[in-house]
Design an enzyme around this catalytic site. Sequence first.
Site, PDB file in Angstrom:
ATOM      1  CG  ASN A 283      -1.942   1.083   1.179  1.00 41.97           C
ATOM      2  OD1 ASN A 283      -2.179   1.651   0.116  1.00 41.97           O
ATOM      3  ND2 ASN A 283      -2.568   1.385   2.303  1.00 41.97           N
ATOM      4  CG  ASP A 310       6.461   1.634   2.754  1.00 42.11           C
ATOM      5  OD1 ASP A 310       6.463   1.643   4.001  1.00 42.11           O
ATOM      6  OD2 ASP A 310       5.418   1.532   2.073  1.00 42.11           O
TER       7      ASP A 310
HETATM    8 ZN   LIG Z   1       2.401   4.346   4.149  1.00 41.16          ZN
END
Ligand SMILES: [Zn+2]
Length: 439
Positions: A283, A310
């Site tokens: 995501n 991330d």
């Molecule tokens: Zn995020």
Amino acid sequence: MKRLLKGGRVVDPANGIDGMVDVLIEDGRIAKVGRDLPVEPGVAVVEIGRGLVIVPGLIDMHVHLREPGQEHKETIATGVASAVAGGFTAVACMPNTSPVNDHAGVTEFIMRKAADAKLAHVYPIGTVTRGSKGEHLADIAELHAAGCVAITDDGHPVANALIMRRALEYTRMFDMPVINHCEDPDLKADGVAHEGFQAAALGLRGIPGEAEGVMVARDVLLAGLTGGLYHVAHMSARSSIRAVREGKAQNIAVTCEVAPHHFTLTDEALASPIKYDTNTKMNPPLREQADVEAMIAGLADGTVDAIATDHAPHHADEKQVEFDRAPFGIVGLETCVPLTFDRLVHRGVISLSRMVELLSVNPARIIRRPGGTLAPGSAADITVLAPDTTVTIRTANLRSKSKNSPFDGWTLRGTTAATIIGGRTVYTNPEVAAASALV
Ligand SMILES: [Zn+2]
């Protein structure tokens, strides 16, 4: 103690250096950078192998270290071990732990654990709102005083425009960026994949790129209104990059990052080689070709400021469920450098110097931390790169506690040779023969 790194190519864009120069390290700091530095008594000479490149230590401004609260996925100790194996001398960690980092107690806990691990620097990021619930601003002054370098409710967007406005206004006094995980919650709804052909063919609920783009556009306007520092996390959609480009053209203080999976993979990875592979669920989701091309164009033309991984570790048991039910995210610290070399540098999209800007100079500037430079006097945080060593990613060998990566088995050219923090070599890559001299 003095160490002289001799015979390597140094790429230090902050100081306009790209050439064969020596680097003298003294008491954990860069003492001198220059051509053919003399070998004085008491100096340990390290011959840098042919083809290796010395750059300022890489900084990943978007990682999830999971501690406190989810130590089965990752701990601060395993996270920083993964970081240095990936060439990172510093990471900034997201606040969506359990409890969330919305007060000084959690910030201090993270910093203490990071100091104990004695590997990469860890810069905590606090929440924008209390409990990351999106309702009331957290005590941002307290978070800043405790050592937080930015605020974000990452994992969730700051959906309320007034709260985003207040956060951007309030952080101005601390010269600290507000990072937003941009997705309009109504447009995202319960989507699990990019809205398009693949999601339709696989019967998965879609998330349009515009769910991200509308919030980036909103936030750019709010950054213009407030004069606050605004940073877009893990940008994936072509509509977002248009909004950032327009904001920059108007001198609004907007910066953005792209994760390696968003410049290497499209949503076709959800269908092949393994259908419904939960390691392709993240995501924002893997998007379509036009979005990937927009990310690559932004990396090349300067619109994108940083590459950030991330890094989102999840336990194998959590990912071994139906696609719909699996958590979002993949690990990224140890695959970033090979993916960036192979897909961007070696394909001529960006230069090595631009890679160093994206992975070191700019992240340091965005979070207002030292680094991104080999200037005399700065800490000897150095990454040694091996641009021409070919590696095959084996998730089983990752230092991270979690192995959730779609890149298992990928063969890529370019990797990390060694990682040096405060003059101390904390990692050498056994796959790069020339790295052994750096131990
Ligand atoms: Zn995020």
